[in-house]
Design an enzyme around this catalytic site. Structure first.
Site, PDB file in Angstrom:
ATOM      1  N   HIS A  28     -17.554 -38.135 -11.076  1.00  0.00           N
ATOM      2  CA  HIS A  28     -17.078 -37.551  -9.817  1.00  0.00           C
ATOM      3  C   HIS A  28     -16.163 -36.380 -10.136  1.00  0.00           C
ATOM      4  O   HIS A  28     -15.272 -36.476 -10.974  1.00  0.00           O
ATOM      5  CB  HIS A  28     -16.289 -38.568  -8.982  1.00  0.00           C
ATOM      6  CG  HIS A  28     -15.728 -37.945  -7.734  1.00  0.00           C
ATOM      7  ND1 HIS A  28     -16.480 -37.764  -6.591  1.00  0.00           N
ATOM      8  CD2 HIS A  28     -14.500 -37.409  -7.463  1.00  0.00           C
ATOM      9  CE1 HIS A  28     -15.749 -37.159  -5.681  1.00  0.00           C
ATOM     10  NE2 HIS A  28     -14.536 -36.943  -6.175  1.00  0.00           N
ATOM     11  N   LYS A  67     -15.926 -45.110  -2.400  1.00  0.00           N
ATOM     12  CA  LYS A  67     -17.358 -44.751  -2.417  1.00  0.00           C
ATOM     13  C   LYS A  67     -17.961 -44.997  -3.796  1.00  0.00           C
ATOM     14  O   LYS A  67     -19.092 -45.485  -3.915  1.00  0.00           O
ATOM     15  CB  LYS A  67     -17.541 -43.292  -1.997  1.00  0.00           C
ATOM     16  CG  LYS A  67     -17.159 -43.015  -0.547  1.00  0.00           C
ATOM     17  CD  LYS A  67     -17.550 -41.632  -0.092  1.00  0.00           C
ATOM     18  CE  LYS A  67     -16.685 -40.544  -0.674  1.00  0.00           C
ATOM     19  NZ  LYS A  67     -15.405 -40.370   0.029  1.00  0.00           N
ATOM     20  N   SER A 114     -10.116 -42.854  -1.095  1.00  0.00           N
ATOM     21  CA  SER A 114     -11.348 -42.311  -0.508  1.00  0.00           C
ATOM     22  C   SER A 114     -12.401 -42.099  -1.584  1.00  0.00           C
ATOM     23  O   SER A 114     -13.553 -42.525  -1.448  1.00  0.00           O
ATOM     24  CB  SER A 114     -11.039 -40.997   0.208  1.00  0.00           C
ATOM     25  OG  SER A 114     -12.226 -40.400   0.697  1.00  0.00           O
TER      26      SER A 114
END
Length: 428
Positions: free
Chosen positions: A86, A191, A187
């Site tokens: 990410h 995910k 957040s």
């Protein structure tokens, strides 16, 4: 009607007064907000209290866990180790595009559930949608099948993943609470944890084109992210990487896909190759494949073959011509010398104004819009030489892009030495 075990007002007051929330309070408020029992205005007040007073690592980890439990959790039954990456976002940050097929070609499985761009940072899905026929939305069964057959999938998150985060993210955007480290970290991680990968490498950016402007702020966020991952039993690490100048030469959608394909074919800008390989090494290490050399695999062409299969599996044509802009405006160097600076944020805003990005999440994007950085800081330039190309299908947008770039690049006798691409690595 069953009675709720807590009052939203009491939870808000507790955090307003700097009290550490209990696990039960956190579990309830996240669940109750998802169910609609806690109203938007109440969650807005709680988000502001968190923004102002922060959270301890234990609270942030529990908040993340509660958001994961608000929806489904993917269980990826594939016969390879699963590892994801990410990025906190930047300008020209197309690294997912070459990285996912490269790591898959090295023997791991990469489930990349990605998002769309907002503001000056581009979204991976927007970039890939410039490939003719490619589709972002896959079912859980399609994701698992593609991981087994190809080794990599880049797609939109399914609707059932972390619905609490989807509601809260939209709320933070309109209440001035986006820049809270606990809320950013929870957040991102809710995910990624729900996605089901066994390991995760984070690319946490710092610099003018990044969300976190300083190395210190990026380190704070990275430590929060890694702390959550450790609490969830993930193999996790974070690379802190420089985003003071655009990554690569292409900023936009189709132009970034084209540059990524160059990298997969063994060429491309040195900084994109360097960061792709650095992240691949870290991912392979966490996936239990430390002896595979991603630089050799990249040079062999195997990663490009995996890319072509990945694009084809999602309906795209990897050999199709990418969209070209109908209008190109050239910015010339004002004098001879060396390009001393080129501000990443300014380039990102210019690309956004040309049509590559969006101001609101429902806005459309232009596949062909963007900026090509023909000269990068440290490179020599002659007066009148093309410095930047502004690509757009709406020529009226050029004036706004030029305004964003005004005073944001400079030619001088020399350029300051840049620090390393990867400034630090934080491991769980």
């Amino acid at each position: 009607m069953s009675r709720e075990p807590f009052s939203a007002v009491d939870v808000i007051r507790a955090k307003r007064d700097g009290v550490v929330l209990t696990d039960d309070q956190i579990d309830w408020v996240v669940d109750a907000y998802t169910r609609g029992v806690v109203a938007d205005e109440q969650m807005s007040a709680l988000a502001m209290a968190i923004f102002l007073n922060g959270m301890r690592q234990t609270e942030t980890s529990r908040w993340t866990n509660a958001m994961v439990r608000s929806g489904e959790r993917l269980h990826l039954s594939v016969d390879r180790p699963t590892v994801d990456k990410h990025s906190t976002g930047g300008v020209g940050d197309k690294i997912t595009l070459p990285l996912a097929p490269l790591v898959a070609a090295c023997g791991a499985a990469v489930p990349q559930l990605s998002g769309r761009g907002l503001g000056h940072t581009g979204g991976t899905l927007d970039k890939l949608e410039s490939v003719p026929g490619w589709r972002a939305n896959l079912s859980t069964a399609e994701i698992t099948r593609q991981l087994s057959e190809v080794g990599a999938v880049v797609c939109a998150a399914t609707e059932g993943l972390a619905p609490a985060d989807r509601k809260l993210y939209a709320l933070r955007d309109v209440t001035g609470t986006v820049e809270s480290v606990p809320l950013i970290a929870s957040s991102i991680m809710s995910k990624k944890i729900a996605e089901g990968a066994e390991a995760l490498v984070l690319d946490v950016k710092f610099g003018s084109g990044a969300f976190m402007k300083t190395l210190s702020d990026a380190r704070t966020l990275a430590e929060a992210l890694v702390g959550i991952g450790v609490a969830e039993g993930l193999k996790i690490s974070a690379l802190l990487t420089d985003m003071s100048v655009p990554l690569g030469r292409a900023v936009g959608n189709a132009v970034e896909v084209a540059e990524s394909v160059e990298v997969l074919r063994g060429g491309g800008p040195a900084d994109v190759v360097e960061l792709t390989v650095a992240l691949a090494r870290e991912m392979l290490s966490l996936a239990g494949l430390p002896d595979v050399d991603p630089a050799k695999v990249l040079a062999s062409g195997a990663a490009y073959e995996t890319w072509a299969r990945m694009i084809s599996a999602q309906g795209g044509d990897p050999e199709a011509a990418l969209p070209k802009a109908s209008h190109v405006h050239v910015v010339e160097a004002p004098e001879s010398g060396v390009l001393a600076s080129l501000d990443a944020y300014a380039v990102g805003v210019a690309a956004w104004r040309l049509g590559a990005g969006r101001a609101r999440k429902e806005d459309p994007v232009q596949a062909a819009a963007g900026v090509l950085c023909l000269v990068k800081p440290g490179e020599p330039v002659e007066a009148g030489q093309p410095l930047l190309e502004l690509h757009t299908d709406t020529p009226d947008a050029v004036a706004g892009a030029l305004a964003a770039l005004e005073g944001q690049y400079a030619v001088a006798d020399s350029a300051a030495e840049r620090g390393p691409m990867v400034a630090e690595t934080i491991r769980g």
